[in-house]
Design an enzyme around this catalytic site. Structure first.
Site, short mmCIF file in Angstrom:
data_model
loop_
_atom_site.label_atom_id
_atom_site.label_comp_id
_atom_site.label_asym_id
_atom_site.label_seq_id
_atom_site.Cartn_x
_atom_site.Cartn_y
_atom_site.Cartn_z
N GLU A 285 -5.58 -7.41 -1.31
CA GLU A 285 -5.67 -6.07 -0.69
C GLU A 285 -4.44 -5.31 -1.15
O GLU A 285 -3.33 -5.64 -0.73
CB GLU A 285 -5.65 -6.19 0.84
N GLU B 268 1.07 5.89 -5.50
CA GLU B 268 1.17 5.70 -4.05
C GLU B 268 2.61 6.03 -3.61
O GLU B 268 3.55 5.38 -4.06
CB GLU B 268 0.83 4.24 -3.73
N CYS C 243 -1.88 1.84 3.86
CA CYS C 243 -2.58 1.73 2.57
C CYS C 243 -3.81 2.63 2.49
O CYS C 243 -4.10 3.18 1.44
CB CYS C 243 -2.99 0.28 2.36
#
Ligand code: NAD
Length: 480
Positions: A252, A387, A288
């Protein structure tokens, strides 16, 4: 909290390593505790305990699912009894606003233990089916996969660990958990709960550590599966090790998800709704699945930018222990520096800095960043593609629904996304066309009962739900 043991083989054991992990408060910038930093030898001790517990002839792996479920419900009770302390310890270490740590970190692990336990008792583990050639039958069995190495990040340390261990334990696996060095202290309470619940020795083990412990766990010969949540860069390194070992792995990883405002919405009402600020800025943007690229229809672009700026300006930045706080500090000074370097890059790249960009003046200690909004962002630029993991949003205009889908998908990531519309069917139609593992219509957040995970650079495989449980089982077909 000064802690000097590792949780291995059913109790607190003296580590081989003498190194320590210091933990610092992101709010006060002061030390708040420390724990031992496991080395490869400590990892070996923990894995050996997990292996012995898994291989025991009458042990955990051989218990009836209902018996394991009872033990896991006891584990959930013990966690619930510590829920508030766990939540506050998480906030102390990573600066998560306490309303979030109490509702997520304090609650999700117990919920997931009960849920995984219940799922594991639902369907029989063996079935007989007729052979495809009609000449007899085949027995198809499911077994626990074995010893699981679970590696968690700092942003939701308790719930993301539980995404792994709850399902692994329910399937009959044994676990070695390695939390992130920024958030080791809450795992002391997790270990205490496992002990109080009386899980058999070695079924659950926790080693505190960083890269050395993590890579030793990934590569250990007695580990049968790795469950990892963290950055894409580290996920790739782990995937490479697992590929060489032909070891199953669930990853993940990062995200850069889009929030699509469709042209039928009341922009002002949507953008100012608690659901929208949660979807975009959850836990100070250190989430996330956060939708950090806002795609706004060209026809309503300026109106959207204005509403977003006033939403960002209205967010309460403050002490994470204050229940009014919506934006806490960044987890570490290093991480704040990284977020600020993206803000500089955004300006250099020519995006319009609409609000924020600095440090909040009323917080003179703590690693805070002002909620920051960029407009006129090129979707190919670094602030739209990489990100940032902080309170920074980009607004990008689109022409029509097809254009919004193209922009949402024009990302190396594929974790999540959201669509905001007065017409749910139109929202679902758009969601179907985007290549991400999860997607929200009008602000619905993660369903802990449904498969969760990402596409492309956001990961491999799924956690949660029946599919998550199945990932901790192996299959055997016996031709009779
Ligand atoms: P990170 O990758 O730096 O660390 C994650 C974990 O991996 C830590 O426990 C770390 O000690 C360990 N680790 C580091 N190097 C290792 C190695 N070589 N081998 C084995 N283990 C190693 O990530 P982070 O900074 O803790 O977390 C933030 C990242 O996690 C963000 O990118 C975020 O998007 C991602 N994340 C993803 C999800 C998801 O579900 N997709 C959820 C939360 C966070």
């Amino acid at each position: 909290m000064e802690h000097d043991r590792l949780f291995m083989g059913g109790g607190w054991a003296v580590p081989h390593s003498t190194a320590r992990i210091p933990v610092t408060s992101p709010r006060s910038e002061q030390p708040i505790g420390s724990a031992p930093e496991a080395d490869a030898e400590d990892v070996d001790t923990a894995v050996s305990a997990a292996r012995a517990a898994f291989d025991a002839p009458e042990g955990w792996a051989h218990w009836e699912p209902a018996r394991r479920a009872e033990a896991l419900n006891g584990f959930a009770d013990a966690l619930e009894a510590r829920s508030s302390r766990i939540a506050r310890q998480v906030t102390a270490q990573n600066g998560m606003p306490v309303t979030i740590s109490e509702s997520v970190e304090g609650r999700a692990p117990a919920f997931l233990l009960r849920h995984a336990a219940e799922l594991s008792t639902r369907a029989p583990l063996e079935r007989v089916q007729e052979r495809a050639d009609g000449t007899g039958s085949t027995l198809i069995r499911q077994e626990p996969v074995g010893v699981v190495g679970a590696i968690a990040p700092w942003n939701f340390p308790q719930s993301l660990a539980a995404f792994k261990y709850a399902f692994a334990l329910a399937a009959g696996c044994t676990v070695v958990l390695k939390p992130s060095p920024e958030t080791v202290l809450d795992s002391v309470l997790l270990a205490d709960a496992a002990m109080e619940a009386g899980l058999p020795a070695g079924v659950m083990n926790i080693v505190f550590g960083g890269t050395e412990a993590g890579s030793a766990l990934v590569a250990h010969r007695d580990v049968d599966k790795i469950g990892f949540t963290g950055s894409t860069a580290v996920g790739r390194v782990i995937a490479e090790s697992c590929a060489r070992l032909l070891r199953p792995v669930t990853l993940e990883l990062g995200g850069k998800s889009a929030a699509v405002l469709l042209d039928d919405v009341d922009v002002e009402a949507v953008v100012h709704s608690p659901a929208f600020s949660a979807m975009t800025m959850f836990s100070s943007g250190q989430t996330c699945w956060a939708s950090t690229r806002i795609l706004a229809p060209r026809s309503r672009y300026e109106e959207s930018v204005e509403a977003l700026a006033s939403m960002m300006d209205g967010l309460v930045v403050g002490d994470p222990f204050d229940p009014r706080t919506q934006i806490g500090p960044m987890v570490s000074e290093k991480h704040r520096t990284r977020v600020e370097s993206y803000i500089r890059k955004g300006v250099e790249e020519g995006a319009r800095l609409v609000t924020g960009g600095g440090r909040p003046r009323h917080m003179d200690t703590g690693w805070y960043v002002e909620p920051t909004l960029f407009a006129d962002v090129d979707n190919g630029s670094a602030i739209a593609q990489e990100e940032i993991f902080g309170p920074v949003l980009c607004v990008i205009p689109y022409e029509d629904d097809a254009g919004a889908v193209r922009l949402a998908d024009d990302s190396s990531y594929g974790l999540s996304g959201s669509v905001w519309t007065g017409d749910t069917d139109r929202g679902i139609a758009l969601a179907r066309r985007v290549r991400t593992g999860v997607f929200s219509v009008n602000g619905k957040r993660t369903d802990l009962g449904a498969p969760f995970g990402g596409e492309k650079n956001s990961g491999l495989g799924r956690e949660l739900g029946a599919e998550g449980l199945a990932s901790y089982r192996r299959l055997q077909s016996i031709y009779v």
